[in-house]
Each structure stands twice: as structure tokens, then as C-alpha cells.
Design an enzyme around this catalytic site. Structure first.
Site, PDB file in Angstrom:
ATOM      1  CG  HIS A  74      11.289   0.179  -6.362  1.00 43.25           C
ATOM      2  ND1 HIS A  74      10.205  -0.447  -6.919  1.00 43.25           N
ATOM      3  CD2 HIS A  74      12.349  -0.625  -6.615  1.00 43.25           C
ATOM      4  CE1 HIS A  74      10.591  -1.566  -7.499  1.00 43.25           C
ATOM      5  NE2 HIS A  74      11.896  -1.706  -7.315  1.00 43.25           N
ATOM      6  CE1 TYR A 204       1.682   0.800  -7.132  1.00 44.63           C
ATOM      7  CE2 TYR A 204      -0.415  -0.204  -6.550  1.00 44.63           C
ATOM      8  CZ  TYR A 204       0.899   0.112  -6.251  1.00 44.63           C
ATOM      9  OH  TYR A 204       1.420  -0.277  -5.031  1.00 44.63           O
ATOM     10  N   PRO A 295      -5.290  -4.506  -1.080  1.00 44.93           N
ATOM     11  CG  PRO A 295      -4.650  -6.380  -2.267  1.00 44.93           C
ATOM     12  CD  PRO A 295      -5.794  -5.783  -1.539  1.00 44.93           C
ATOM     13  CE  LYS A 299       0.148   3.030   2.505  1.00 45.07           C
ATOM     14  NZ  LYS A 299       1.554   3.444   2.670  1.00 45.07           N
ATOM     15  CE1 TYR A 387       4.448   3.226  -3.646  1.00 46.07           C
ATOM     16  CE2 TYR A 387       2.159   2.522  -3.509  1.00 46.07           C
ATOM     17  CZ  TYR A 387       3.463   2.295  -3.921  1.00 46.07           C
ATOM     18  OH  TYR A 387       3.771   1.143  -4.611  1.00 46.07           O
TER      19      TYR A 387
END
Ligand code: FAS
Ligand code: PHB
Length: 392
Positions: A74, A204, A295, A299, A387
Site C-alpha cells: 500500500h 481509519y 493496535p 505496531k 506509521y
């Protein structure tokens, strides 16, 4: 029965399996003890997003053949705030870094397959480590039971990769240990559904009803999460309610979520936890045995792999030349990254979730944080780098 090896590893999760494979490629002998049956370990639904550093370590271990074929790479990720979407172009914001969607279950299957193809004895399943002794000597002992029989392994070093509920962390004397613990007032209900993902990239979503995440496992299987109450059980969440809340929380103008058969449902608590130090004598902790993150930042698995890399380098230096400098500095080498990842995971979690105790002031803070992130390229760059795992 008694056995001697160089590194005794407790726990066949990502940390223990990867360490065992890296050591083997280096010619360092290890024995891996896992208290659950193989099928249980391989089918435990957990993480799904791999940082580039994790993919690199798995490649070093020779464990990326299937990942290269089936992993979904991605370039971006979508953040949604009450239905307003903003795409973070990860590749643009980080100078070319990406993330890979490839389930932890598949990472574990690939590593188990590799280990057992090299030696049937490499992993002992249904073998529960019950005690670790002699850590202040150069020959510690792991006691374990398997199929009702007691066994011992002596080794040069013990790797405690046995997760949050394992025995390794408890073996470090309490007076030498400091723990930090934060439990969030919400959980994630996670589902696997046999439907093609309704989005190319992860979403998200912040919503008045609660957080939601749209992820995926393959072109045929979607992975989705909704924030739920800590007191909720699966009975409180029939499929109809799950889909209705996902449609609402992830929704935006002109988009609908494809629904379909749900074949897996779990509720995961949200917690931040750190235990220091991550070593005692010849015992070294890696992964969830030393730390837990919510979560939201994707990570947990990636931190376990990062610890494993540091431990592998330290053990390699010791076996190559007897140099113990890196092993002695193991905790310090891990802790800076652990706390930065804790901070990032906490930031993402508190920005995107509905805290039942929050004040109207807090809601404005969340909106301000979200807008500061998406309106300012520098802020977007920092979040994108953290990220993908660049800035730790
Ligand atoms: P693990 O917990 O994976 O492995 C430890 C192993 O040790 C287990 O197989 C256990 O059976 C074994 N063991 C324990 N005690 C033992 C003993 N005495 N003797 C022998 N073996 C023993 N992370 C993300 O990034 N994204 C997510 O969406 C996400 N979802 C999660 C959902 C759940 C329910 C949980 C619990 C965690 C989730 N995580 C997620 C975090 C997760 O992926 C962990 O970070 C990752 O599994 C850590 O790997 P290990 O440190 O290897 O520990
Ligand atoms: C997942 O695909 O399971 C996943 C992805 C990203 C997260 C958490 C879970 O932040």
C-alpha cells in the site's frame, strides 16, 4: 529428558519464530518451546500490517517467498473524521516508503514451515516452559512439560518471546522491574468477512458512535474493526449491528461498504504496557513479553520484530567474537524505540476513539489534532514516517 542448546527460545509467535530462523541461518543452534498446538498458533487472528523494516527482517530470514506473491503493498492510508476523508500519500510523504498487508497468521505459518523443513526438532509444540533458572550463571536452565512429562534444556542464553501472559517477564525479580500500564476504556471487535474489500487502502475512521477500521487480508477477504465497550461480549454484537455500525462509522458521500458472511469475530482489549528492563542475566525479553500497544498504530507485531533484530545482532556478536557489548546494552537499544512507538500508538488511539468519559473540550482537541495532521504537510510527513516505521 535433558537437552543442551545454544539459545533456548520460549514462545512460537512472530518474535520467537523469527529469532529461531535468523539464528539458524547464522549457524547458531536453538530450541523453540511453544505451549499451544501448531494449529492454534497458526490460526490466532492478530496483526495484519507489516512495516518495511519487518519485511526486510523476514527477507533476511528467507521467509518472504509467499509474502512477495500474496502481500498487498500500500502506498497510502485514509483517515476519516465524521465522514470527511483524507488520504495520506505514504510514498510521497516518506520519500518512497510503503506498508504491506500480510496477516500475522501467514507470517507465523511461513516461519513454522521453514523451521520444520530444516529440522523436525526445531519447534516443540504443546511444550510449556514452567521455570527458568540459573540466569546468573553461564548455563541457564529452562524446565518444561510436554505430554505430561518433565524435561530440561540448558543453554547459553534464554529468549523470552512468550507474550504478555508468558513466564519470562515474571522471572525477572520484581524488585528490579518497573512496569507502566494504561488500560483504555474501550475495546476492538474484529471480524473477518468473506467479501472483497470495499476500499483499496485502509480506512481509519473517527465517528461520534466510535472508531472503525477497514483493513483486508486478500482480494476475497476483508478485515474490519469497530470500537466497542469493555463490558461488551460477542452476544452484544449480532452481524446486523456490526454491519450497521461499520456502514455508519466508515461511510462517506457516494460510498457503501460491501457486506457478506462473517467467519471470525473476536474482542481485543486496548492496552499500553511496558516492563523495564528487558533483560536479566542471560534472559532477554522480545515482543509482547516486554510491551503491549493498542493496535491503532499497527505496531505490536512490528515492535516484536524490531526487538528480535536487536537481540539477533547482539547474540551474533557474542557468538562471533565473545563481544557482549550489544547484549549488555539490549534494553537501552530497544527502549527508545519502544517509548516512541508507545507515544505514536497512544496518539492515534486517543485521536480516533470515543472515550466515554471525555469532555466536550476533549472532542474539540481531537478535531484540532486531526485537522493539524491533515492540513499541514510537515505534520502529515511526521505521522506518515511513524506509521511506516521510519521515525522511531
Ligand atoms: P505472541 O503473543 O504472538 O507469542 C507468544 C507465544 O508464546 C504464544 O504462541 C504463546 O502460546 C507462547 N507461550 C506463552 N507462554 C508460554 C510458555 N510458558 N511456554 C511456551 N510457550 C508459551 N498487533 C498489530 O500490530 N495489529 C493488530 O491488529 C493486532 N491485533 C491483536 C489482537 C490480539 C487478540 C492480540 C492478543 C494482539 C494483537 N496484536 C496486534 C499484537 C500482536 O500482533 C502482538 O504484538 C504479536 O503477537 C507479538 O508477537 P510475540 O511477541 O511473538 O508474542
Ligand atoms: C489489520 O489488518 O489487522 C490491522 C491493520 C492496521 C491496524 C490494525 C490492524 O492498525
Amino acid at each position: 529428558m535433558h537437552h543442551h542448546t545454544q539459545v533456548g527460545i520460549i514462545g512460537a509467535g512472530p518474535a520467537g519464530l523469527l529469532l529461531s530462523q535468523l539464528l539458524t541461518k547464522k549457524g547458531i543452534r536453538s530450541v523453540l518451546l511453544e505451549n499451544r498446538p501448531r494449529a492454534r498458533v497458526e490460526n490466532r487472528q492478530r496483526a495484519g500490517l507489516l512495516e518495511q523494516g519487518t519485511v526486510d527482517r523476514l527477507r533476511q530470514a528467507g521467509a518472504t517467498d509467499r509474502l512477495d506473491r500474496e502481500g498487498l503493498v500500500h502506498d497510502g492510508v485514509i483517515l476519516s473524521f465524521n465522514g470527511q476523508r483524507h488520504r495520506l500519500d505514504l510514498a510521497d510523504l516518506t520519500g518512497g516508503s510503503r506498508v504491506t498487508i500480510y496477516a500475522q497468521t501467514e507470517v507465523v505459518k511461513d516461519l513454522i514451515q521453514l523451521r520444520l523443513s530444516e529440522s523436525e526438532e526445531a519447534i516443540r509444540f504443546e511444550a510449556e516452559a514452567t521455570a527458568i533458572t540459573g540466569l546468573d550463571t553461564d548455563r541457564p536452565t529452562i524446565e518444561y512439560t510436554q505430554h505430561g512429562e518433565s524435561h530440561t534444556i540448558t543453554c547459553d542464553f534464554v529468549a523470552g518471546c512468550d507474550g504478555f501472559h508468558g513466564i519470562s517477564r515474571q522471572t525477572i525479580p520484581a524488585h528490579l522491574t518497573t512496569t507502566y500500564d494504561k488500560i483504555y476504556p474501550y475495546c476492538w471487535l474484529g471480524i473477518l468477512a468473506k467479501i472483497p474489500p470495499s476500499t483499496q487502502e485502509l480506512i481509519y475512521a473517527y465517528h461520534a458512535n466510535g472508531f472503525a477500521l477497514h483493513s483486508m487480508r486478500s482480494p476475497e477477504v476483508s478485515r474490519l474493526y469497530v470500537q466497542c465497550a469493555p463490558t461488551d461480549t460477542l452476544d452484544d454484537w449480532p452481524d446486523e449491528r456490526i454491519w450497521a455500525e461499520l456502514q455508519l462509522r466508515l461511510g462517506t458521500q457516494g460510498w457503501t461498504l460491501t457486506e457478506g458472511p462473517i467467519f471470525e469475530k473476536t474482542i481485543t482489549p486496548m492496552r499500553s504496557f511496558v516492563s523495564e528492563p528487558m533483560q536479566f542475566g542471560r534472559l532477554f525479553l522480545a515482543g509482547d513479553s516486554a510491551h503491549i500497544v493498542p493496535p491503532t498504530g499497527a505496531k505490536g507485531l512490528n515492535m516484536a520484530v524490531a526487538d528480535t533484530g536487536v537481540l539477533f545482532e547482539g547474540l551474533s556478536a557474542w557468538y562471533d567474537s565473545g563481544d557482549r557489548t550489544q547484549l549488555d546494552a539490549y534494553t537501552d537499544a530497544c527502549m527508545r524505540r519502544v517509548w516512541r512507538v508507545q507515544e505514536f500508538s497512544n496518539f492515534m488511539t486517543e485521536m480516533l476513539h470515543q472515550n466515554p468519559d471525555k469532555l466536550p473540550f476533549d472532542a474539540h482537541l481531537q478535531a484540532a489534532r486531526f485537522n493539524a495532521l491533515v492540513d499541514n504537510r510537515t505534520a502529515s510527513q511526521l505521522v506518515a514516517k511513524r506509521y511506516v516505521g521510519l521515525a522511531h
